[in-house]
Motif scaffolding. Structure first.
Motif, mmCIF file in Angstrom:
data_model
loop_
_atom_site.group_PDB
_atom_site.id
_atom_site.type_symbol
_atom_site.label_atom_id
_atom_site.label_comp_id
_atom_site.label_asym_id
_atom_site.label_seq_id
_atom_site.Cartn_x
_atom_site.Cartn_y
_atom_site.Cartn_z
ATOM 1 N N HIS A 1 0.833 -1.212 0.000
ATOM 2 C CA HIS A 1 0.000 0.000 0.000
ATOM 3 C C HIS A 1 0.869 1.265 0.000
ATOM 4 O O HIS A 1 0.543 2.255 -0.665
ATOM 5 N N LEU A 2 1.991 1.218 0.731
ATOM 6 C CA LEU A 2 2.777 2.436 0.948
ATOM 7 C C LEU A 2 3.919 2.628 -0.046
ATOM 8 O O LEU A 2 4.279 3.767 -0.368
ATOM 9 N N TRP B 1 4.263 5.095 -3.146
ATOM 10 C CA TRP B 1 4.331 6.562 -3.024
ATOM 11 C C TRP B 1 5.365 7.059 -2.026
ATOM 12 O O TRP B 1 5.682 8.246 -2.027
ATOM 13 N N LEU B 2 5.855 6.188 -1.156
ATOM 14 C CA LEU B 2 6.721 6.663 -0.067
ATOM 15 C C LEU B 2 8.113 6.030 -0.169
ATOM 16 O O LEU B 2 8.246 4.803 -0.142
ATOM 17 N N TYR C 1 1.947 12.354 5.075
ATOM 18 C CA TYR C 1 1.077 11.449 5.848
ATOM 19 C C TYR C 1 0.998 10.069 5.213
ATOM 20 O O TYR C 1 1.237 9.900 4.016
ATOM 21 N N TRP C 2 0.679 9.099 6.044
ATOM 22 C CA TRP C 2 0.310 7.759 5.568
ATOM 23 C C TRP C 2 -0.600 7.104 6.593
ATOM 24 O O TRP C 2 -0.545 7.406 7.781
ATOM 25 N N LEU C 3 -1.444 6.201 6.088
ATOM 26 C CA LEU C 3 -2.490 5.601 6.929
ATOM 27 C C LEU C 3 -2.598 4.107 6.618
ATOM 28 O O LEU C 3 -2.475 3.700 5.455
ATOM 29 N N THR D 1 -8.538 3.333 5.651
ATOM 30 C CA THR D 1 -8.786 4.378 4.653
ATOM 31 C C THR D 1 -10.289 4.462 4.354
ATOM 32 O O THR D 1 -11.060 3.556 4.699
ATOM 33 N N GLY D 2 -10.671 5.564 3.743
ATOM 34 C CA GLY D 2 -12.061 5.720 3.293
ATOM 35 C C GLY D 2 -13.022 6.182 4.365
ATOM 36 O O GLY D 2 -14.232 6.175 4.173
ATOM 37 N N GLY E 1 -12.287 9.238 6.281
ATOM 38 C CA GLY E 1 -12.029 10.651 6.599
ATOM 39 C C GLY E 1 -11.079 10.863 7.769
ATOM 40 O O GLY E 1 -10.912 11.993 8.232
ATOM 41 N N HIS F 1 2.646 18.077 -1.031
ATOM 42 C CA HIS F 1 3.179 17.660 -2.332
ATOM 43 C C HIS F 1 2.705 16.246 -2.602
ATOM 44 O O HIS F 1 2.845 15.376 -1.735
ATOM 45 N N CYS F 2 2.159 16.016 -3.775
ATOM 46 C CA CYS F 2 1.774 14.634 -4.097
ATOM 47 C C CYS F 2 1.835 14.401 -5.598
ATOM 48 O O CYS F 2 1.818 15.365 -6.381
ATOM 49 N N PRO G 1 -6.027 9.555 -3.802
ATOM 50 C CA PRO G 1 -6.459 9.712 -2.397
ATOM 51 C C PRO G 1 -5.630 10.752 -1.650
ATOM 52 O O PRO G 1 -6.149 11.474 -0.802
ATOM 53 N N ILE H 1 -6.912 15.054 -0.210
ATOM 54 C CA ILE H 1 -6.876 15.624 1.151
ATOM 55 C C ILE H 1 -6.691 17.147 1.104
ATOM 56 O O ILE H 1 -7.517 17.878 1.655
ATOM 57 N N ARG I 1 -9.854 18.722 -0.305
ATOM 58 C CA ARG I 1 -10.962 18.751 0.660
ATOM 59 C C ARG I 1 -10.775 19.845 1.707
ATOM 60 O O ARG I 1 -11.738 20.407 2.216
HETATM 61 C C1 LIG Z 1 -3.069 9.216 1.307
HETATM 62 C C2 LIG Z 1 -3.950 8.438 2.290
HETATM 63 C C3 LIG Z 1 -3.550 8.795 3.722
HETATM 64 C C4 LIG Z 1 -5.390 8.856 2.038
HETATM 65 O O1 LIG Z 1 -6.252 8.020 2.795
HETATM 66 P P1 LIG Z 1 -7.849 8.239 2.764
HETATM 67 O O2 LIG Z 1 -8.471 7.237 3.625
HETATM 68 O O3 LIG Z 1 -8.298 8.366 1.350
HETATM 69 O O4 LIG Z 1 -8.001 9.682 3.420
HETATM 70 P P2 LIG Z 1 -8.984 10.046 4.610
HETATM 71 O O5 LIG Z 1 -8.664 9.242 5.817
HETATM 72 O O6 LIG Z 1 -8.967 11.518 4.741
HETATM 73 O O7 LIG Z 1 -10.384 9.550 4.070
HETATM 74 C C5 LIG Z 1 -10.973 10.103 2.906
HETATM 75 C C6 LIG Z 1 -11.966 9.104 2.390
HETATM 76 O O8 LIG Z 1 -12.948 8.890 3.398
HETATM 77 C C7 LIG Z 1 -14.222 9.349 2.906
HETATM 78 N N1 LIG Z 1 -14.874 10.004 4.044
HETATM 79 C C8 LIG Z 1 -15.811 9.417 4.799
HETATM 80 N N2 LIG Z 1 -16.179 10.255 5.772
HETATM 81 C C9 LIG Z 1 -15.475 11.397 5.608
HETATM 82 C C10 LIG Z 1 -15.423 12.632 6.311
HETATM 83 N N3 LIG Z 1 -16.182 12.854 7.370
HETATM 84 N N4 LIG Z 1 -14.543 13.591 5.901
HETATM 85 C C11 LIG Z 1 -13.760 13.381 4.843
HETATM 86 N N5 LIG Z 1 -13.775 12.213 4.128
HETATM 87 C C12 LIG Z 1 -14.626 11.227 4.514
HETATM 88 C C13 LIG Z 1 -13.903 10.259 1.741
HETATM 89 O O9 LIG Z 1 -14.975 10.316 0.832
HETATM 90 C C14 LIG Z 1 -12.706 9.547 1.158
HETATM 91 O O10 LIG Z 1 -13.100 8.371 0.523
HETATM 92 P P3 LIG Z 1 -13.078 8.266 -1.098
HETATM 93 O O11 LIG Z 1 -11.641 8.426 -1.506
HETATM 94 O O12 LIG Z 1 -13.610 6.896 -1.314
HETATM 95 O O13 LIG Z 1 -13.945 9.393 -1.559
HETATM 96 C C15 LIG Z 1 -3.803 6.899 2.083
HETATM 97 O O14 LIG Z 1 -4.324 6.567 0.810
HETATM 98 C C16 LIG Z 1 -2.360 6.422 2.162
HETATM 99 O O15 LIG Z 1 -1.821 6.239 3.255
HETATM 100 N N6 LIG Z 1 -1.719 6.210 0.980
HETATM 101 C C17 LIG Z 1 -0.368 5.695 0.905
HETATM 102 C C18 LIG Z 1 0.651 6.682 1.400
HETATM 103 C C19 LIG Z 1 0.588 7.997 0.663
HETATM 104 O O16 LIG Z 1 0.285 8.033 -0.520
HETATM 105 N N7 LIG Z 1 0.898 9.094 1.371
HETATM 106 C C20 LIG Z 1 0.881 10.427 0.790
HETATM 107 C C21 LIG Z 1 2.071 10.662 -0.033
HETATM 108 S S1 LIG Z 1 1.952 12.262 -0.862
#
Ligand SMILES: CC(C)(COP(=O)(O)OP(=O)(O)OC[C@H]1O[C@@H](n2cnc3c(N)ncnc32)[C@H](O)[C@@H]1OP(=O)(O)O)[C@@H](O)C(=O)NCCC(=O)NCCS
Length: 181
Positions: A33-34, A37-38, A97-99, A104-105, A107, A132-133, A139, A143, A146
């Motif tokens: 997953h990570l 991008w990282l 950030y990373w999660l 995920t999904g 918020g 920066h992404c 995803p 952020i 949003r």
């Molecule tokens: C980047 C990353 C942290 C994004 O995770 P994410 O779960 O999409 O982000 P959030 O936790 O803010 O959740 C947003 C999702 O929750 C949904 N959501 C549900 N309730 C929500 C709320 N109250 N507020 C905002 N979003 C909400 C959003 O619609 C979105 O889902 P969608 O993409 O299906 O539309 C994750 O994909 C990750 O760790 N990726 C790998 C590492 C990485 O790429 N890091 C960044 C390098 S630049």
């Protein structure tokens, strides 16, 4: 701020070496997953490596250069986020950030990044934050979008992670644009 309850089972804590075991375990479970991008993922092969990274982050905090936070969800480590490259001359910093994929999904990271922006403007010499992404990392780009950032620039072939080379989109947010400033 050592540990703060954001509600709904979400907590933010200063990232300390005591989190190394939990964070290494999480990275190990989330390699696929990570790593796309990282750039640190393949190099992170032991708890000791994670611990020394976390010690270095504390040194950077002491020097006013960075703030790394561990995100907890229902008491378990869920990911990390950080304020990086704090530049007091230009009053700017960037956020990473990373999660955990399983969280995920919902918020969670958007909420946590919002809180980190509060902290950046309240406690650091910063009037501008950047994210920066890669354009293909939807995803991640979602952020800043949003949270009301402006998509300011795109640098070609300026992000590298393992064997991948990507363009770098720069999102920016000014202090006066942040509704909670
Ligand atoms: C980047 C990353 C942290 C994004 O995770 P994410 O779960 O999409 O982000 P959030 O936790 O803010 O959740 C947003 C999702 O929750 C949904 N959501 C549900 N309730 C929500 C709320 N109250 N507020 C905002 N979003 C909400 C959003 O619609 C979105 O889902 P969608 O993409 O299906 O539309 C994750 O994909 C990750 O760790 N990726 C790998 C590492 C990485 O790429 N890091 C960044 C390098 S630049």
């Amino acid at each position: 701020m050592l540990r703060e309850d954001l509600g709904g089972g979400l907590e933010l804590a200063l990232a300390v070496p005591q989190h190394a075991e939990a964070l290494f375990g999480l990275i190990d479970e989330n390699r696929e997953h990570l790593r796309r991008w990282l750039p640190f993922v393949d190099a992170t092969q032991s708890v000791e490596y994670a611990r020394s990274f976390l010690k270095d982050q504390l040194c950077q905090l002491a020097e006013g250069r960075a703030l790394a936070l561990t995100l907890f969800h229902q008491g378990r480590a869920a990911g990390m986020l950080s304020l990086n490259r704090i530049d007091s001359v230009n009053r700017a910093a960037s956020i990473g950030y990373w999660l955990d994929k399983g969280l995920t999904g919902r918020g969670l990271m958007t909420r946590a990044v919002g809180r980190l922006i509060d902290l950046a403007f309240a406690s650091f010499p910063v009037d501008r934050v950047e994210i920066h992404c890669a354009p293909g990392n939807e995803p991640s780009c979602a952020i800043p979008e949003r949270l009301g950032f402006t998509r300011e620039a795109m640098l070609r072939q300026a992000l590298r992670a393992h064997e991948y080379v990507d363009d770098r989109v720069i999102w920016g947010l000014l202090r006066e644009e942040w509704p909670r400033h």
